[in-house]
Design a protein around this motif. Structure first.
Motif, PDB file in Angstrom:
ATOM      1  N   ALA A 295      -3.635   4.911   2.854  1.00  0.00           N
ATOM      2  CA  ALA A 295      -4.342   3.870   3.788  1.00  0.00           C
ATOM      3  C   ALA A 295      -3.473   2.578   4.289  1.00  0.00           C
ATOM      4  O   ALA A 295      -4.455   2.085   5.304  1.00  0.00           O
ATOM      5  CB  ALA A 295      -5.610   3.531   2.746  1.00  0.00           C
ATOM      6  N   ASN A 296      -2.785   2.254   3.714  1.00  0.00           N
ATOM      7  CA  ASN A 296      -1.889   0.938   4.147  1.00  0.00           C
ATOM      8  C   ASN A 296      -0.595   1.425   4.740  1.00  0.00           C
ATOM      9  O   ASN A 296       0.109   0.576   5.161  1.00  0.00           O
ATOM     10  CB  ASN A 296      -1.750   0.308   2.934  1.00  0.00           C
ATOM     11  CG  ASN A 296      -2.814  -0.341   2.053  1.00  0.00           C
ATOM     12  OD1 ASN A 296      -3.921  -0.722   2.898  1.00  0.00           O
ATOM     13  ND2 ASN A 296      -3.005  -0.591   1.092  1.00  0.00           N
ATOM     14  N   GLN A 297      -0.503   2.857   5.186  1.00  0.00           N
ATOM     15  CA  GLN A 297       0.748   3.223   5.503  1.00  0.00           C
ATOM     16  C   GLN A 297       0.710   3.077   7.213  1.00  0.00           C
ATOM     17  O   GLN A 297       0.114   4.016   7.846  1.00  0.00           O
ATOM     18  CB  GLN A 297       1.136   4.753   5.412  1.00  0.00           C
ATOM     19  CG  GLN A 297       2.434   5.584   6.165  1.00  0.00           C
ATOM     20  CD  GLN A 297       3.567   4.707   5.745  1.00  0.00           C
ATOM     21  OE1 GLN A 297       3.740   3.751   6.235  1.00  0.00           O
ATOM     22  NE2 GLN A 297       4.283   5.464   4.819  1.00  0.00           N
ATOM     23  N   PRO A 298       1.407   2.064   7.895  1.00  0.00           N
ATOM     24  CA  PRO A 298       1.207   1.859   9.331  1.00  0.00           C
ATOM     25  C   PRO A 298       1.969   3.066   9.926  1.00  0.00           C
ATOM     26  O   PRO A 298       1.695   3.183  11.007  1.00  0.00           O
ATOM     27  CB  PRO A 298       2.228   0.699   9.583  1.00  0.00           C
ATOM     28  CG  PRO A 298       2.769   0.211   8.382  1.00  0.00           C
ATOM     29  CD  PRO A 298       2.165   1.165   7.227  1.00  0.00           C
ATOM     30  N   ALA A 299       3.055   3.763   9.346  1.00  0.00           N
ATOM     31  CA  ALA A 299       3.546   4.818  10.158  1.00  0.00           C
ATOM     32  C   ALA A 299       2.444   6.106  10.392  1.00  0.00           C
ATOM     33  O   ALA A 299       3.114   7.025  11.024  1.00  0.00           O
ATOM     34  CB  ALA A 299       4.812   5.502   9.320  1.00  0.00           C
TER      35      ALA A 299
END
Length: 395
Positions: free
Chosen positions: A354-358
């Motif tokens: 959920a926090n993975q900008p990729a």
């Protein structure tokens, strides 16, 4: 160049043969760069081995950087007198036009404020909308529908593919300062050969998103650390036609995005862990190049670069050199991740999906998730967020 009379008719099978380039010989650009680099080296500049268009000079505490793109040059340094002397030297060697402080370069708009330097392509984005007739269209909040899955076989072929190719070609250049468009443009560019109606509709959705954020860009903060952080992700078997996975990564220098990419993997992966591991290897190559560029610019990056991945299995494969059934078929070049970890250049870390900008670079997301991850990349709407501060600094 326009075709002579008699060409371009239906059924015409003749072509024009180019006898001589309009700008001289075919090797003219190479010869020009050799002449320019020779003059710069004679003036004390050192050519970067990581980027041959980058020249650096250090002399008596003065630091000067020169970046070349064909015949356009950006000059920056910490001593104004040294910059002026260099411009005089170049003017004596070549016919030179001094455009003053950097504000506009190859379609990229540069604005300075107390917050830092912002880069955008607002004028170019509006030109794309105007060319497609989308200036008055209803805006969209995200570029790709969440469940969109395009194929090269579904839908009716377009009667005129040239407009689609022109549109996507211009969108590719827009991704220089727009990481939010990278995945969408990557998908659209796969169908340049034989575009179909669903592909055109997806391209129109991207234009509607650009209408919503024409001034979107990146901010290079004036304060903050100069440490690299990398985020990598993969979407297993995303391509419906080839079942190849999608690699996506973004690399931040402090809080500013400096490198990002979406690319289809060259082979089919047997598991999501393998796809993620290949993505880590690709990101490691980019991190190595960026560290060399920083070294040329005088930035000592001694700490290991943290590589964030949301797949625990891929992280274990990278740190645990064990030969077993899940790794025996992986190419040797992918195992460079282990080498970088052992040398202390890379340090892997887990991050929640959920926090993975990729994720922005590997799959279509919902509107809410798209905006959350985009804010983590430091991408802002420059003309709405910084207009007041920029105008105040100019005043």
């Amino acid at each position: 160049m326009s075709l002579p009379l008699g060409f371009g008719r239906k059924g015409e099978n003749r072509v024009c043969q180019l006898h001589k380039s309009l700008y001289g010989l075919k090797q003219a650009s190479r010869q020009w760069f050799i002449k320019l680099s020779t003059a710069l080296k004679a003036a004390g500049f050192q050519q970067s081995r990581s980027d041959y268009s980058l020249f650096v000079r250090r002399r008596q505490g003065n630091f000067l950087v020169l970046l070349v793109y064909v015949d356009d040059v950006i000059l920056a340094g910490n001593n104004l007198e040294d910059i002026e002397n260099t411009k005089l030297f170049l003017a004596n060697q070549f016919k030179l036009k001094d455009l003053g402080q950097l504000k506009y370069f190859l379609g990229i708009e540069v604005a300075r404020s107390r917050h830092g330097i912002s880069l955008s392509q607002r004028k170019y984005a509006l030109e794309i909308l105007d060319d497609a007739g989308f200036l008055g269209v209803k805006p969209s909040r995200f570029p790709v529908e969440q469940n969109l899955s395009l194929s090269q076989f579904n839908g009716k072929l377009l009667d005129d593919a040239s407009s689609y190719r022109r549109m996507v070609g211009r969108l590719i250049y827009l991704t220089i300062t727009r990481p939010d468009l990278t995945y969408a443009v990557h998908v659209l560019s796969q169908f340049m050969d034989k575009p179909r109606q669903p592909h055109l509709e997806a391209a129109h959705r991207v234009l509607k998103y650009i209408k919503h954020t024409p001034g979107q860009g990146i901010l290079l903060p004036s304060t903050g650390s100069l440490q690299l952080r990398a985020f990598c992700d993969a979407d297993w078997a995303r391509c419906k036609d080839t079942r190849r996975s999608i690699t996506g990564y973004c690399i931040l220098l402090g809080q500013a995005p400096v490198s990002w990419k979406t690319k289809k993997q060259t082979t089919v992966s047997r598991s999501s862990a393998e796809a993620e591991y290949r993505s880590m290897a690709t990101t490691c190559c980019e991190v190595t190049w960026l560290k060399n560029i920083l070294k040329d610019l005088g930035v000592n990056h001694t700490q290991p670069v943290t590589l964030f991945c949301d797949n625990q299995a891929a992280i274990h494969i990278a740190s645990n050199p064990v030969f077993h059934e899940r790794t025996k078929h992986i190419e040797i070049d992918c195992h460079l991740v282990r080498e970088k970890i052992q040398k202390g250049m890379i340090r892997t870390a887990h991050i929640r999906t959920a926090n993975q900008p990729a994720d922005l670079f590997t799959k279509p997301l919902s509107s809410a998730q798209f905006e959350v991850l985009l804010s983590k990349l430091g991408v802002i709407n420059i003309h709405s967020n910084l207009r007041g501060s920029v105008e105040g600094d100019r005043a």
